[in-house]
Design a protein around this motif. Structure first.
Motif, mmCIF file in Angstrom:
data_model
loop_
_atom_site.group_PDB
_atom_site.id
_atom_site.type_symbol
_atom_site.label_atom_id
_atom_site.label_comp_id
_atom_site.label_asym_id
_atom_site.label_seq_id
_atom_site.Cartn_x
_atom_site.Cartn_y
_atom_site.Cartn_z
ATOM 1 N N GLY A 23 0.794 -1.219 0.000
ATOM 2 C CA GLY A 23 0.000 0.000 0.000
ATOM 3 C C GLY A 23 0.825 1.266 0.000
ATOM 4 O O GLY A 23 1.930 1.304 0.553
ATOM 5 N N TYR A 29 -0.669 1.667 6.142
ATOM 6 C CA TYR A 29 0.119 0.447 5.933
ATOM 7 C C TYR A 29 0.785 -0.004 7.232
ATOM 8 O O TYR A 29 0.763 -1.189 7.574
ATOM 9 N N THR A 87 7.114 -3.911 -6.263
ATOM 10 C CA THR A 87 6.435 -2.616 -6.247
ATOM 11 C C THR A 87 6.922 -1.751 -7.404
ATOM 12 O O THR A 87 7.853 -2.102 -8.121
ATOM 13 N N LYS A 122 3.208 0.724 -3.936
ATOM 14 C CA LYS A 122 2.200 0.241 -4.882
ATOM 15 C C LYS A 122 2.711 -0.977 -5.630
ATOM 16 O O LYS A 122 3.824 -0.986 -6.145
ATOM 17 N N GLU A 141 -4.377 -4.419 0.417
ATOM 18 C CA GLU A 141 -3.740 -3.174 0.001
ATOM 19 C C GLU A 141 -4.213 -2.006 0.853
ATOM 20 O O GLU A 141 -5.416 -1.816 1.044
ATOM 21 N N ARG A 143 -5.041 1.197 0.771
ATOM 22 C CA ARG A 143 -5.402 2.276 -0.140
ATOM 23 C C ARG A 143 -6.013 3.432 0.642
ATOM 24 O O ARG A 143 -6.505 3.251 1.764
#
Length: 345
Positions: A23, A29, A87, A122, A141, A143
């Motif tokens: 994330g 995160y 990532t 990401k 994730e 987000r």
């Protein structure tokens, strides 16, 4: 269901063979990672768990543990932390051969091993590793939450913590926390320790939660608008002692006045609060917080459009003069505040 609610359902017994936590929202995160490790009962001294920071550990060492059978139980948990290779970050800790071996493992993981991969950032959907993980792993994730999701989650959480908010106080908490997951969590903890009876008022929000730089600049703006120059000078002096630079103070102050100007201008065209939110969101290319508009409308009610335009111009000219090094920046900033206060009077 948001990610943290999904993680709350996990335990060591129902853990998937492959789990990924990633994330871009670093605050959230960190909270999710802490919650995940707690839910599976991670203990660095427990030999049924293995932890590898891939930024510091060779893949060969981690691979041996990943593919070996457990000695002390029927299964084991292996954690690969900071595997930035999957990532969009340009960093890479595995070479091409190691990546191929890891891909082979993901295609055929050891039945008795539960692998958890934690990566701040990401996920790079173009990479084969990520495609494999999205196909076979349980992926969480961190987000950026929508405002409604954030509000709903923390209303439930605050209730579980025994907190009851008076009308408007919960919205003030979110604004004070900049609608940030981690900051909201921290501030709820402040409030819980501050008010033992759990009844939270607007005054409690103001007193218990530490002021941010944005809060201090808002106070500074209010001092200037109300002609309280001594209060403004004292606050500026405190901010300078805290190491804040005039350029930064001007940038935040300019942002506040621009918001006042934008909402005032749209309101003068007969736009509703909801329409202002929509139009500003389209103009700025991001979702504007409705409460930011609500409070900007309230605080700009007594300010005229000509005054707001002059204030914005004054701050822009001051910023330019400081960057040109024409005069001492402290002097230029103080003069700008006096000019705005004079225009207001």
């Amino acid at each position: 269901m948001i990610t943290i609610e999904e993680i709350d359902k996990i335990n060591k017994n129902n853990l998937s063979p492959l789990t990924v936590l990633a994330g871009e929202d670093m605050g959230q995160y960190a909270q999710l990672k802490e919650r995940l490790l707690k839910k599976i009962g991670f203990d660095k001294d427990d030999l049924t768990y293995s932890y590898f920071d891939m930024a510091e550990t060779s893949y060969q060492e981690a691979e041996m543990d990943l593919e070996s059978l457990p000695f002390f139980s029927d299964s084991k948990v292996v954690i690969f932390d900071n595997l930035l290779d999957i990532t969009t970050d340009k960093k890479s800790f595995l070479d091409e051969k190691e990546l191929k071996r890891f891909e082979a493992y993901l295609e055929n993981p050891v039945e008795t091993t539960r692998l958890i991969i934690c990566v701040p950032g990401k996920l790079d959907g173009k990479r084969r590793l990520v495609k494999l993980l999205k196909r076979d792993a349980k992926v969480f994730e961190a987000r950026q939450l929508k405002e409604a999701e954030l509000k709903t989650y923390f209303q439930k959480y605050a209730h579980q913590e025994g907190l009851v908010f008076e009308t408007g106080a919960f919205e003030e908490l979110l604004i004070k926390s900049n609608f940030d997951f981690s900051d909201t969590l921290t501030n709820i903890a402040f409030l819980k320790s501050y008010k033992k009876d759990g009844h939270i008022t607007s005054q409690d929000i103001s007193e218990a939660i530490p002021k941010t730089l944005q809060d201090n600049i808002f106070d500074l703006t209010q001092f200037v608008l109300s002609g309280k120059i001594d209060g403004a000078r004292e606050l500026v002096r405190d901010l300078r002692l805290q190491g804040e630079d005039e350029i930064k103070l001007i940038a935040i102050m300019l942002g506040q006045f621009r918001t006042f100007l934008q909402v005032k201008n749209l309101a003068s065209q007969g736009k509703s609060e909801q329409q202002i939110v929509m139009e500003l969101s389209d103009y700025l290319g991001r979702r504007v917080n409705p409460y930011q508009v609500k409070f900007a409308l309230r605080d700009s009610r007594t300010l005229s459009l000509p005054f707001l335009k002059k204030a914005v111009v004054t701050l822009i000219e001051t910023d330019y003069a400081i960057k040109q090094g024409k005069f001492d920046k402290d002097y230029l900033f103080d003069i700008a505040l006096l000019k705005i206060a004079h225009e207001r009077s």
